[in-house]
Design a protein around this motif. Structure first.
Motif, PDB file in Angstrom:
ATOM      1  N   PHE A  18       0.837  -1.207   0.000  1.00  0.00           N
ATOM      2  CA  PHE A  18       0.000   0.000   0.000  1.00  0.00           C
ATOM      3  C   PHE A  18       0.871   1.256   0.000  1.00  0.00           C
ATOM      4  O   PHE A  18       0.639   2.190  -0.784  1.00  0.00           O
ATOM      5  N   ASN A  19       1.891   1.277   0.844  1.00  0.00           N
ATOM      6  CA  ASN A  19       2.763   2.448   0.926  1.00  0.00           C
ATOM      7  C   ASN A  19       3.533   2.656  -0.374  1.00  0.00           C
ATOM      8  O   ASN A  19       3.704   3.791  -0.843  1.00  0.00           O
ATOM      9  N   ASP A  20       4.006   1.565  -0.951  1.00  0.00           N
ATOM     10  CA  ASP A  20       4.702   1.654  -2.246  1.00  0.00           C
ATOM     11  C   ASP A  20       3.848   2.390  -3.273  1.00  0.00           C
ATOM     12  O   ASP A  20       4.311   3.293  -3.975  1.00  0.00           O
ATOM     13  N   ASN A  21       2.592   1.976  -3.373  1.00  0.00           N
ATOM     14  CA  ASN A  21       1.731   2.513  -4.424  1.00  0.00           C
ATOM     15  C   ASN A  21       1.226   3.907  -4.102  1.00  0.00           C
ATOM     16  O   ASN A  21       1.034   4.710  -5.021  1.00  0.00           O
ATOM     17  N   VAL A  22       1.009   4.208  -2.833  1.00  0.00           N
ATOM     18  CA  VAL A  22       0.668   5.585  -2.481  1.00  0.00           C
ATOM     19  C   VAL A  22       1.809   6.512  -2.885  1.00  0.00           C
ATOM     20  O   VAL A  22       1.604   7.532  -3.565  1.00  0.00           O
ATOM     21  N   PHE A  23       3.026   6.163  -2.483  1.00  0.00           N
ATOM     22  CA  PHE A  23       4.174   7.012  -2.765  1.00  0.00           C
ATOM     23  C   PHE A  23       4.421   7.132  -4.267  1.00  0.00           C
ATOM     24  O   PHE A  23       4.606   8.232  -4.810  1.00  0.00           O
ATOM     25  N   LYS A  24       4.401   5.991  -4.974  1.00  0.00           N
ATOM     26  CA  LYS A  24       4.703   6.000  -6.406  1.00  0.00           C
ATOM     27  C   LYS A  24       3.679   6.824  -7.177  1.00  0.00           C
ATOM     28  O   LYS A  24       4.036   7.633  -8.051  1.00  0.00           O
ATOM     29  N   ASN A  25       2.390   6.632  -6.872  1.00  0.00           N
ATOM     30  CA  ASN A  25       1.361   7.349  -7.615  1.00  0.00           C
ATOM     31  C   ASN A  25       1.288   8.830  -7.234  1.00  0.00           C
ATOM     32  O   ASN A  25       1.040   9.678  -8.104  1.00  0.00           O
ATOM     33  N   VAL A 142      -2.014 -13.668   0.447  1.00  0.00           N
ATOM     34  CA  VAL A 142      -0.948 -12.700   0.140  1.00  0.00           C
ATOM     35  C   VAL A 142      -1.249 -11.984  -1.176  1.00  0.00           C
ATOM     36  O   VAL A 142      -1.126 -10.748  -1.274  1.00  0.00           O
ATOM     37  N   GLU A 143      -1.655 -12.740  -2.209  1.00  0.00           N
ATOM     38  CA  GLU A 143      -1.974 -12.109  -3.491  1.00  0.00           C
ATOM     39  C   GLU A 143      -3.194 -11.206  -3.369  1.00  0.00           C
ATOM     40  O   GLU A 143      -3.232 -10.103  -3.939  1.00  0.00           O
ATOM     41  N   LEU A 144      -4.204 -11.670  -2.626  1.00  0.00           N
ATOM     42  CA  LEU A 144      -5.384 -10.840  -2.405  1.00  0.00           C
ATOM     43  C   LEU A 144      -5.005  -9.534  -1.720  1.00  0.00           C
ATOM     44  O   LEU A 144      -5.404  -8.440  -2.150  1.00  0.00           O
ATOM     45  N   GLY A 145      -4.206  -9.636  -0.641  1.00  0.00           N
ATOM     46  CA  GLY A 145      -3.783  -8.439   0.079  1.00  0.00           C
ATOM     47  C   GLY A 145      -2.941  -7.517  -0.783  1.00  0.00           C
ATOM     48  O   GLY A 145      -3.089  -6.284  -0.727  1.00  0.00           O
ATOM     49  N   THR A 146      -2.071  -8.091  -1.604  1.00  0.00           N
ATOM     50  CA  THR A 146      -1.188  -7.276  -2.445  1.00  0.00           C
ATOM     51  C   THR A 146      -1.985  -6.484  -3.472  1.00  0.00           C
ATOM     52  O   THR A 146      -1.797  -5.267  -3.619  1.00  0.00           O
ATOM     53  N   PHE A 147      -2.895  -7.144  -4.186  1.00  0.00           N
ATOM     54  CA  PHE A 147      -3.622  -6.442  -5.241  1.00  0.00           C
ATOM     55  C   PHE A 147      -4.638  -5.448  -4.674  1.00  0.00           C
ATOM     56  O   PHE A 147      -4.856  -4.380  -5.265  1.00  0.00           O
ATOM     57  N   LEU A 148      -5.244  -5.780  -3.540  1.00  0.00           N
ATOM     58  CA  LEU A 148      -6.131  -4.794  -2.932  1.00  0.00           C
ATOM     59  C   LEU A 148      -5.338  -3.603  -2.400  1.00  0.00           C
ATOM     60  O   LEU A 148      -5.807  -2.461  -2.465  1.00  0.00           O
ATOM     61  N   ALA A 149      -4.143  -3.858  -1.887  1.00  0.00           N
ATOM     62  CA  ALA A 149      -3.286  -2.754  -1.430  1.00  0.00           C
ATOM     63  C   ALA A 149      -2.883  -1.864  -2.598  1.00  0.00           C
ATOM     64  O   ALA A 149      -2.846  -0.634  -2.478  1.00  0.00           O
ATOM     65  N   ILE A 150      -2.574  -2.490  -3.748  1.00  0.00           N
ATOM     66  CA  ILE A 150      -2.244  -1.709  -4.948  1.00  0.00           C
ATOM     67  C   ILE A 150      -3.436  -0.839  -5.358  1.00  0.00           C
ATOM     68  O   ILE A 150      -3.289   0.352  -5.668  1.00  0.00           O
ATOM     69  N   LEU A 151      -4.623  -1.440  -5.346  1.00  0.00           N
ATOM     70  CA  LEU A 151      -5.825  -0.695  -5.729  1.00  0.00           C
ATOM     71  C   LEU A 151      -6.088   0.460  -4.763  1.00  0.00           C
ATOM     72  O   LEU A 151      -6.316   1.603  -5.187  1.00  0.00           O
ATOM     73  N   GLY A 158      -4.625   9.937  -5.368  1.00  0.00           N
ATOM     74  CA  GLY A 158      -5.211  11.110  -6.019  1.00  0.00           C
ATOM     75  C   GLY A 158      -5.564  12.217  -5.044  1.00  0.00           C
ATOM     76  O   GLY A 158      -5.085  13.357  -5.197  1.00  0.00           O
ATOM     77  N   PRO A 159      -6.388  11.943  -4.019  1.00  0.00           N
ATOM     78  CA  PRO A 159      -6.699  13.005  -3.052  1.00  0.00           C
ATOM     79  C   PRO A 159      -5.467  13.542  -2.328  1.00  0.00           C
ATOM     80  O   PRO A 159      -5.383  14.749  -2.037  1.00  0.00           O
ATOM     81  N   LEU A 160      -4.507  12.673  -2.024  1.00  0.00           N
ATOM     82  CA  LEU A 160      -3.304  13.148  -1.334  1.00  0.00           C
ATOM     83  C   LEU A 160      -2.486  14.073  -2.228  1.00  0.00           C
ATOM     84  O   LEU A 160      -1.916  15.066  -1.751  1.00  0.00           O
ATOM     85  N   ALA A 161      -2.420  13.754  -3.524  1.00  0.00           N
ATOM     86  CA  ALA A 161      -1.646  14.597  -4.436  1.00  0.00           C
ATOM     87  C   ALA A 161      -2.267  15.989  -4.539  1.00  0.00           C
ATOM     88  O   ALA A 161      -1.556  16.989  -4.716  1.00  0.00           O
ATOM     89  N   ILE A 162      -3.602  16.064  -4.436  1.00  0.00           N
ATOM     90  CA  ILE A 162      -4.264  17.372  -4.490  1.00  0.00           C
ATOM     91  C   ILE A 162      -3.821  18.247  -3.321  1.00  0.00           C
ATOM     92  O   ILE A 162      -3.659  19.468  -3.460  1.00  0.00           O
ATOM     93  N   LEU A 163      -3.598  17.629  -2.165  1.00  0.00           N
ATOM     94  CA  LEU A 163      -3.175  18.383  -0.985  1.00  0.00           C
ATOM     95  C   LEU A 163      -1.774  18.960  -1.133  1.00  0.00           C
ATOM     96  O   LEU A 163      -1.404  19.886  -0.411  1.00  0.00           O
ATOM     97  N   ALA A 164      -0.984  18.392  -2.080  1.00  0.00           N
ATOM     98  CA  ALA A 164       0.410  18.829  -2.201  1.00  0.00           C
ATOM     99  C   ALA A 164       0.528  20.265  -2.682  1.00  0.00           C
ATOM    100  O   ALA A 164       1.557  20.912  -2.475  1.00  0.00           O
ATOM    101  N   GLY A 165      -0.514  20.777  -3.316  1.00  0.00           N
ATOM    102  CA  GLY A 165      -0.427  22.135  -3.835  1.00  0.00           C
ATOM    103  C   GLY A 165      -0.725  23.197  -2.807  1.00  0.00           C
ATOM    104  O   GLY A 165      -0.599  24.390  -3.112  1.00  0.00           O
ATOM    105  N   GLY A 166      -1.135  22.838  -1.607  1.00  0.00           N
ATOM    106  CA  GLY A 166      -1.496  23.818  -0.599  1.00  0.00           C
ATOM    107  C   GLY A 166      -0.775  23.584   0.708  1.00  0.00           C
ATOM    108  O   GLY A 166       0.192  22.816   0.791  1.00  0.00           O
ATOM    109  N   PRO A 167      -1.275  24.230   1.751  1.00  0.00           N
ATOM    110  CA  PRO A 167      -0.599  24.118   3.051  1.00  0.00           C
ATOM    111  C   PRO A 167      -0.782  22.768   3.716  1.00  0.00           C
ATOM    112  O   PRO A 167      -0.143  22.505   4.743  1.00  0.00           O
ATOM    113  N   TRP A 168      -1.629  21.908   3.145  1.00  0.00           N
ATOM    114  CA  TRP A 168      -1.890  20.607   3.762  1.00  0.00           C
ATOM    115  C   TRP A 168      -0.970  19.514   3.228  1.00  0.00           C
ATOM    116  O   TRP A 168      -1.227  18.337   3.435  1.00  0.00           O
TER     117      TRP A 168
END
Length: 631
Positions: A18-25, A142-151, A158-168
């Protein structure tokens, strides 16, 4: 999911994915929509650079990660890698706060290093903590957890990237660090997994990469599985890379539609993994590999045939009202289900068949091959869609054709496992089958299974339910049936002719049985020699004693109940002369503990099967509220 030997590891790997994909995206979105306009970077170059920076560590460090996983305590190695993740995410949070996008690209490489080192230990630790019968279920989760974490990581980015443009924008840093910290804390609950190999650990990543690939090639029985897994990642990379373009040109949607299609694929893989665990029932089912590849291919061909939904772009709400969008989603879900059925047995095969002291190195070799095949997928896309300018529909049709070729090749190479799992599925559709004691059939080595003979369906039920392939003895006239001989030959049946008809027939059959047992196979016989005429166990004949005199091996008694009165039994006359009387009949198959050859006289074995049948019938009356029909 409740046991200490699996649950902590599951959450550690799921949080890491999950962290990998949050950071990468988040990084890709920030670079595309913030850094590119601000600094005038080339978007195509930067996006490809980011993809390369994440894949490159798998080529460089996977092999070294395999050496570490084999020669260090895997629990300690996982904790150290979670510390590396925490440091990397802390630095990433600071880089996001200071908007240092070039630094973020370097940290993406570091995250790739952490993932590359974690890959080998991810699958190598499971066989040390879990029984052989639990591995399929564990790999499925493990595969179920991995693919759901990726999703989920893709959705949250997306919502986190929107916050990058402001004070949040500090929220992004807090999320990344909090997830890494949670994984580190949970990793302390993973039990110890001592090293399985010894030797000096040097800093030779490139040399180790060549060494593990050479070592994997020397284990020839593992090579098809390694290539098969890499083929899955080739197909998956091709699909996931081109789905945005498919969404734009065929679906006529935006980012929301892309996420919907990705979700269908990821959910399909999760469902396929759970279905695989259900069908496997704790055993390694090689037959699911061609079945899964065939589903990928057939669903892929159907997916490729879709025309554009509309001549103009549509909002997500408009798309959801289109039946053909749901058709596409069903196709992608089926492709994912096929992927789950296909990939779980392959990973389990590598875990079980790899030498214990080199298991992590074999998985590391697979990770290197996966990375190479992912690069090949990118080049394949450039060739077909760029240089040849082929339409997307042809591109996906080629992928489906490749999957069908894999299915055909796997089926031809190992036809018996496919036949067995197909029979298992059909038997479960026709009967409500209750199985007990399958763990009593030895995981390895020769054995003989003896069972009462109620109907002509007995062999199919036993063959489908056994955790290992069975070699059956059967009457030669039935074996030579012109319509079914091909089936019996594929199943490895052993024909037996009566001594009255052929004095040498029994001797030849015993020689074939001896050969099968010498090859560590399991042989199944019905010692009664014929179908029961009244529903009761008949006297055992001397064939079992002749077999054990030649090959003193353990004997597993088994008992079938619930089939007396079926159209394939003799209760109402000759079998198959009337229409089936019961659909979804309750049938029970029970195995007992093995009896050692010195105690396995035909009288003892007959008594064991009788007692097992009586206990099984009693259990049916208590559990199902029915009685076993008798004349």
């Amino acid at each position: 999911m409740r046991g200490r030997h699996f649950a902590p590891f599951f959450w550690v790997q799921a949080l890491g994915a999950f962290n990998d994909n949050v950071f990468k995206n988040v990084l890709l979105l920030l670079v595309t929509f913030v850094a590119v306009p601000r600094y005038g970077w080339n978007p195509g170059l930067v996006n490809n650079l980011a993809a390369g920076l994440f894949i490159l560590p798998f080529l460089l460090f996977s092999a070294w990660g395999g050496v570490l996983a084999d020669r260090l305590d895997k629990q300690r190695l996982i904790r150290n890698l979670k510390w590396l993740e925490l440091v990397t995410m802390t630095a990433a949070g600071l880089a996001i706060w200071w908007q240092a996008y070039a630094v973020l690209l370097a940290l993406l490489f570091m995250m790739g290093v952490q993932s590359a080192l974690f890959g080998p230990v991810k699958y190598a630790i499971l066989p040390q903590h879990l029984s052989r019968g639990s591995l399929v279920h564990a790999n499925a989760w493990v595969e179920l957890g991995t693919f759901l974490a990726i999703l989920l990581g893709t959705l949250v980015a997306g919502p986190l990237a929107i916050l990058a443009g402001g004070p949040w924008r500090g929220v992004i840093a807090l999320v990344l660090v909090a997830i890494a910290l949670a994984g580190l804390v949970i990793s302390h609950a993973i039990p110890a997994a001592p090293p399985v190999a010894h030797g000096r650990i040097g800093w030779r990543p490139l040399k180790e990469t060549v060494a593990v690939l050479r070592s994997a090639w020397q284990h020839q029985r593992l090579v098809p599985a390694l290539l098969g897994i890499s083929a899955f990642w080739f197909l998956g990379t091709c699909y996931l890379t081109q789905l945005p373009q498919w969404t734009r040109s065929v679906v006529g949607g935006g980012p929301g539609a892309v996420t919907l299609l990705l979700a269908a694929f990821a959910i399909g893989v999760g469902l396929g993994s759970l279905i695989c665990a259900r069908l496997s029932a704790g055993r390694l089912e090689i037959g699911l590999i061609p079945m899964g590849a065939a589903i990928i291919g057939l669903a892929g061909l159907d997916f490729a045939h879709h025309d554009a939904l509309s001549a103009h772009p549509m909002a997500l709400t408009e798309l959801l009202a289109q039946p053909r969008l749901w058709w596409m989603l069903a196709d992608l879900t089926l492709i994912g289900i096929g992927g789950g059925l296909y990939i779980i047995p392959l990973y389990t095969f590598i875990q079980l068949r790899s030498p214990e002291g080199q298991r992590a190195r074999m998985i590391a070799a697979n990770n290197v091959l996966n990375a190479l095949f992912m690069v090949a997928a990118a080049l394949f896309g450039i060739l077909v869609l760029g240089i040849l300018a082929a339409p997307l529909s042809l591109f996906f049709a080629l992928l489906a054709s490749l999957a069908l070729m894999i299915a055909l090749g796997a089926a031809l190479a190992r036809p018996r496992p496919l036949m067995r799992i197909t029979i298992f599925v059909l038997v479960h559709i026709w009967y409500r089958l209750r199985l007990r004691g399958r763990e009593h059939i030895p995981d390895e080595g020769p054995a003989v299974v003896v069972c009462n003979h109620v109907s002509f369906m007995d062999a199919l039920i036993l063959g489908g339910a056994s955790p290992r392939p069975l070699r059956f003895l059967m009457d030669k006239p039935i074996y030579e049936s012109p319509w079914l001989n091909w089936f019996f030959r594929m199943a490895g049946a052993i024909p037996v002719e009566s001594e009255r008809r052929d004095p040498g027939g029994m001797r030849r059959a015993l020689e074939m049985v001896s050969e099968a047992l010498a090859n560590n196979e399991v042989v199944m016989i019905f010692p009664e020699g014929r179908l029961t005429p009244n529903g009761d166990v008949q006297q055992f004949r001397r064939g079992i004693e002749l077999i054990l005199a030649r090959n003193p091996v353990p004997v597993v008694p088994a008992a079938l109940s619930g089939l007396w009165g079926a159209w394939s039994s003799r209760r109402f006359g000759a079998p198959f002369t009337s229409m089936p009387r019961r659909f979804r009949a309750r049938v029970s198959l029970t195995f007992a503990e093995p009896i050692q050859p010195q105690e396995a006289s035909r009288a003892n074995l007959e008594a064991s099967v009788r007692a097992l049948l009586a206990a099984s019938t009693s259990a049916e009356q208590g559990g199902w509220g029915v009685t076993q029909p008798r004349e």
